[in-house]
Design a protein around this motif. Sequence first.
Motif, short mmCIF file in Angstrom:
data_model
loop_
_atom_site.label_atom_id
_atom_site.label_comp_id
_atom_site.label_asym_id
_atom_site.label_seq_id
_atom_site.Cartn_x
_atom_site.Cartn_y
_atom_site.Cartn_z
N ASN A 119 0.84 -1.20 0.00
CA ASN A 119 0.00 0.00 0.00
C ASN A 119 0.88 1.25 0.00
O ASN A 119 1.86 1.33 0.74
CB ASN A 119 -0.91 0.02 1.23
N GLY A 120 0.51 2.22 -0.85
CA GLY A 120 1.27 3.47 -0.91
C GLY A 120 2.52 3.39 -1.76
O GLY A 120 3.32 4.33 -1.78
N ALA A 121 2.69 2.27 -2.49
CA ALA A 121 3.92 2.09 -3.27
C ALA A 121 3.94 2.94 -4.54
O ALA A 121 5.02 3.20 -5.10
CB ALA A 121 4.09 0.62 -3.64
N GLY A 122 2.76 3.35 -5.04
CA GLY A 122 2.69 4.13 -6.27
C GLY A 122 1.95 3.44 -7.40
O GLY A 122 1.88 3.97 -8.51
N LYS A 123 1.36 2.27 -7.12
CA LYS A 123 0.67 1.52 -8.18
C LYS A 123 -0.47 2.34 -8.78
O LYS A 123 -0.57 2.47 -10.01
CB LYS A 123 0.10 0.20 -7.62
N THR A 124 -1.35 2.85 -7.92
CA THR A 124 -2.53 3.58 -8.42
C THR A 124 -2.12 4.86 -9.14
O THR A 124 -2.70 5.22 -10.17
CB THR A 124 -3.48 3.90 -7.26
N THR A 125 -1.10 5.56 -8.62
CA THR A 125 -0.64 6.78 -9.29
C THR A 125 -0.10 6.45 -10.67
O THR A 125 -0.40 7.15 -11.65
CB THR A 125 0.45 7.47 -8.46
N LEU A 126 0.67 5.39 -10.81
CA LEU A 126 1.22 5.01 -12.10
C LEU A 126 0.10 4.70 -13.09
O LEU A 126 0.12 5.18 -14.24
CB LEU A 126 2.14 3.79 -11.94
N ILE A 127 -0.87 3.91 -12.66
CA ILE A 127 -2.00 3.59 -13.53
C ILE A 127 -2.77 4.86 -13.91
O ILE A 127 -3.15 5.06 -15.06
CB ILE A 127 -2.93 2.58 -12.84
N SER A 128 -2.98 5.73 -12.93
CA SER A 128 -3.75 6.96 -13.17
C SER A 128 -3.05 7.87 -14.17
O SER A 128 -3.71 8.53 -14.99
CB SER A 128 -3.99 7.69 -11.85
N VAL A 129 -1.74 7.92 -14.13
CA VAL A 129 -1.00 8.73 -15.10
C VAL A 129 -1.15 8.14 -16.50
O VAL A 129 -1.45 8.85 -17.46
CB VAL A 129 0.49 8.83 -14.71
N ILE A 130 -0.95 6.83 -16.62
CA ILE A 130 -1.05 6.19 -17.94
C ILE A 130 -2.45 6.36 -18.53
O ILE A 130 -2.60 6.59 -19.74
CB ILE A 130 -0.69 4.70 -17.84
N CYS A 131 -3.46 6.29 -17.66
CA CYS A 131 -4.86 6.40 -18.13
C CYS A 131 -5.32 7.85 -18.30
O CYS A 131 -6.46 8.09 -18.71
CB CYS A 131 -5.78 5.69 -17.15
N GLY A 132 -4.46 8.82 -18.01
CA GLY A 132 -4.80 10.22 -18.22
C GLY A 132 -5.62 10.85 -17.11
O GLY A 132 -6.17 11.93 -17.28
N SER A 179 -1.92 14.01 -13.98
CA SER A 179 -0.88 14.58 -14.84
C SER A 179 0.50 14.29 -14.26
O SER A 179 0.72 14.45 -13.07
CB SER A 179 -1.06 16.10 -14.98
N PRO A 180 1.43 13.86 -15.11
CA PRO A 180 2.78 13.60 -14.61
C PRO A 180 3.53 14.90 -14.33
O PRO A 180 3.24 15.94 -14.93
CB PRO A 180 3.42 12.82 -15.76
N SER A 181 4.51 14.82 -13.44
CA SER A 181 5.38 15.97 -13.19
C SER A 181 6.49 16.04 -14.23
O SER A 181 6.91 17.12 -14.64
CB SER A 181 5.98 15.89 -11.79
N SER A 182 6.97 14.87 -14.67
CA SER A 182 7.98 14.79 -15.71
C SER A 182 7.96 13.39 -16.31
O SER A 182 7.38 12.46 -15.74
CB SER A 182 9.38 15.11 -15.15
N GLY A 183 8.62 13.26 -17.46
CA GLY A 183 8.66 11.97 -18.13
C GLY A 183 7.63 11.86 -19.23
O GLY A 183 6.80 12.76 -19.43
N THR A 184 7.67 10.75 -19.95
CA THR A 184 6.75 10.53 -21.06
C THR A 184 6.11 9.15 -20.96
O THR A 184 6.68 8.21 -20.40
CB THR A 184 7.47 10.63 -22.42
#
Length: 307
Positions: free
Chosen positions: A40-53, A56-61
Amino acid sequence: MQPIISVSHLSKTYDTGFKALSDVSLDIRPGEIFALLGPNGAGKTTLISVICGIVSPSSGTVTADGHDIIEDYRAARSRIGLVPQEITIAPFETVWDTVAFSRGLFGKPKNPAHLEKVLRQLSLWDKKDSKLNALSGGMKRRVMIAKALSHEPTILFLDEPTAGVDVELRREMWEVVRGLRDAGVTIILTTHYIEEAQLMADRIGVITKGEIILVEEKTELIRKLGKKQLTLQLQKPLDAIPASLEAHDLELADDGGSLLYSYDTQGERTGITALLGDLADAGIRFRDLQTKESSLEDIFVDLVRKS
């Protein structure tokens, strides 16, 4: 083979200053089931949420099926279906109307044949006219998947798809996911059920503290990082391990009735042979032996603990 999802040097820091993702790079292959594991809190949901739009990411593509999620967001999002952990459906709508409405949200023309195919694939066809509030929890989760597939995506994210589902329904869901993969849909799965990842995934990724610490073929991961343990049940208990056996890194059980020998899954047959020979030379006899191999859960816990 070109990746269907490519994440490059992705970072996300929220306004509060919390850094949820740190320089994440990851490629997902087309047609695979990829399990993303992490506490929990590792960043899984944030990573998915960025990919799904959604975030918004802070940096990267990030590209999805060749489309940049920022510069070509409409095309990128049309390639992606998302099944969130929470069940979010209008209780008084019918199954058919709910799925048809989801398709319309992506600007897709009506296609009753496709919707029928999806509902049949998910064993929902006989429920197409049922109100959602009349369905079981397992059926509602299937409706969530049907919604995500309504616009014909090539990529499907499943965030804890079997959370709160009983064992029988969980296994049915596994069959559904395998069927989707066989139909050409790339599946990205997050789960707290390590057994689920071990049974379903082609590759495993582990994320913790916002960083990807490992991406590996499932079978290769277990081969490289797994351990085996040999337990020798002794005919007579020992008070201590003889000095002649110290080189074997043995553990003596608290009751002195068994010896434990751990080794990696890549072999060490010569080590076992030498151990058995040294036991015989020391006059130690055993009445039974057992072996146990590390599961994916054991490996995951060990990786997160060390990170």
